[in-house]
Design a protein around this motif. Structure first.
Motif, PDB file in Angstrom:
ATOM      1  N   PRO A   1       0.842  -1.196   0.000  1.00  0.00           N
ATOM      2  CA  PRO A   1       0.000   0.000   0.000  1.00  0.00           C
ATOM      3  C   PRO A   1       0.882   1.253   0.000  1.00  0.00           C
ATOM      4  O   PRO A   1       2.004   1.227   0.515  1.00  0.00           O
ATOM      5  N   PHE A   2       0.354   2.334  -0.562  1.00  0.00           N
ATOM      6  CA  PHE A   2       1.163   3.555  -0.664  1.00  0.00           C
ATOM      7  C   PHE A   2       0.284   4.799  -0.546  1.00  0.00           C
ATOM      8  O   PHE A   2      -0.910   4.763  -0.848  1.00  0.00           O
ATOM      9  N   PRO A   3       0.898   5.916  -0.079  1.00  0.00           N
ATOM     10  CA  PRO A   3       0.144   7.160   0.077  1.00  0.00           C
ATOM     11  C   PRO A   3      -0.012   7.879  -1.259  1.00  0.00           C
ATOM     12  O   PRO A   3       0.897   7.858  -2.094  1.00  0.00           O
ATOM     13  N   LEU A   4      -1.174   8.511  -1.428  1.00  0.00           N
ATOM     14  CA  LEU A   4      -1.440   9.260  -2.653  1.00  0.00           C
ATOM     15  C   LEU A   4      -2.396  10.404  -2.338  1.00  0.00           C
ATOM     16  O   LEU A   4      -3.224  10.300  -1.432  1.00  0.00           O
ATOM     17  N   ALA A   5      -2.273  11.494  -3.080  1.00  0.00           N
ATOM     18  CA  ALA A   5      -3.203  12.627  -3.002  1.00  0.00           C
ATOM     19  C   ALA A   5      -3.377  13.172  -4.403  1.00  0.00           C
ATOM     20  O   ALA A   5      -2.496  13.008  -5.262  1.00  0.00           O
ATOM     21  N   LEU A   6      -4.511  13.796  -4.657  1.00  0.00           N
ATOM     22  CA  LEU A   6      -4.684  14.541  -5.897  1.00  0.00           C
ATOM     23  C   LEU A   6      -3.961  15.868  -5.718  1.00  0.00           C
ATOM     24  O   LEU A   6      -4.040  16.497  -4.662  1.00  0.00           O
ATOM     25  N   ARG A   7      -3.237  16.282  -6.757  1.00  0.00           N
ATOM     26  CA  ARG A   7      -2.472  17.528  -6.640  1.00  0.00           C
ATOM     27  C   ARG A   7      -2.322  18.169  -8.009  1.00  0.00           C
ATOM     28  O   ARG A   7      -1.863  17.529  -8.956  1.00  0.00           O
ATOM     29  N   GLY A   8      -2.717  19.424  -8.108  1.00  0.00           N
ATOM     30  CA  GLY A   8      -2.503  20.184  -9.333  1.00  0.00           C
ATOM     31  C   GLY A   8      -3.238  19.597 -10.515  1.00  0.00           C
ATOM     32  O   GLY A   8      -4.278  18.944 -10.366  1.00  0.00           O
ATOM     33  N   GLY A   9      -2.690  19.837 -11.695  1.00  0.00           N
ATOM     34  CA  GLY A   9      -3.321  19.312 -12.897  1.00  0.00           C
ATOM     35  C   GLY A   9      -2.479  19.555 -14.125  1.00  0.00           C
ATOM     36  O   GLY A   9      -1.390  20.128 -14.053  1.00  0.00           O
ATOM     37  N   GLY A  10      -2.983  19.115 -15.241  1.00  0.00           N
ATOM     38  CA  GLY A  10      -2.266  19.267 -16.501  1.00  0.00           C
ATOM     39  C   GLY A  10      -3.201  18.973 -17.656  1.00  0.00           C
ATOM     40  O   GLY A  10      -4.413  18.849 -17.488  1.00  0.00           O
ATOM     41  N   GLN A  11      -2.604  18.866 -18.830  1.00  0.00           N
ATOM     42  CA  GLN A  11      -3.396  18.618 -20.036  1.00  0.00           C
ATOM     43  C   GLN A  11      -2.589  17.786 -21.018  1.00  0.00           C
ATOM     44  O   GLN A  11      -1.360  17.762 -20.967  1.00  0.00           O
ATOM     45  N   PHE A  12      -3.287  17.098 -21.875  1.00  0.00           N
ATOM     46  CA  PHE A  12      -2.697  16.355 -22.989  1.00  0.00           C
ATOM     47  C   PHE A  12      -3.335  16.865 -24.275  1.00  0.00           C
ATOM     48  O   PHE A  12      -4.501  17.283 -24.282  1.00  0.00           O
TER      49      PHE A  12
END
Length: 190
Positions: free
Chosen positions: A72-83
């Motif tokens: 198991p590992f820690p994760l958060a949503l952060r920032g953004g981007g585009q393709f």
């Protein structure tokens, strides 16, 4: 079945993202984007496309092994981007992104070993798509709004196999339907 392996954010993190997306949808030009809905929010680890029903049991067994070998590992949503010059707008990730990249590699390898054609291997980029467009879109205002976004950190503790059913009604704005068809706990010691 049209399948992919994914990490699914918990409900409260989706609620945080929903509040952020509500703000994005108020920006000029937002009505020209197709916004994804909460049921479709996920981090795709490996996209399998159409999978013959006969291959699903072997794929599932291999994904179970991949999950078993991953801590198991820690994760958060952060920032953004585009393709694609604004064709996809996404929320990014922070935390143990390296562990998620390893899980993505294992999900891809599971498919190859199960006999699924996976095409060329690409370096994994953790992203959760929030909007799409058929045309190039000026996304700088959206990226500026996403820049400071950060959800709470959670522990990713399972790998999901998700079935997607594409819209068939022809109704504009209809979203694909998603159904989790398999879940396996991440079990390796950290």
């Amino acid at each position: 079945m049209r399948l992919f392996a994914a990490v699914l954010p918990p409900e409260d993190v989706s609620t945080e993202l929903a509040a952020q997306v509500a703000g994005l949808r108020k920006l000029p030009g937002a009505d020209g984007l197709r916004w994804t809905g909460r049921p479709g929010w996920h981090f795709t680890l490996a996209f399998y496309g159409e999978v013959d029903d006969d291959l699903v049991p072997d794929l599932s067994a291999r994904l179970a092994r991949a999950a078993h070998r991953t801590a198991p590992f820690p994760l958060a949503l952060r920032g953004g981007g585009q393709f694609g010059h604004g064709r996809a707008l996404w929320a990014g990730a922070e935390g143990d992104v390296q562990a998620m990249r390893l899980l993505a590699d294992r999900a891809e390898a599971a498919a190859r070993k199960a006999g699924l054609p996976m095409g060329e291997h690409r370096r994994y980029k953790a992203h959760l798509t929030v909007a799409r467009s058929r045309e190039s879109v000026e996304v700088r205002p959206y990226l500026a709004a996403l820049k400071e976004f950060r959800s709470r950190t959670w522990t990713v503790d399972e790998l999901a196999l998700v079935r997607s059913s594409l819209p068939t009604s022809g109704v504009p704005g209809e979203q694909p339907r998603y159904e989790t068809v398999g879940r396996w706990p991440l079990e390796a010691a950290g």
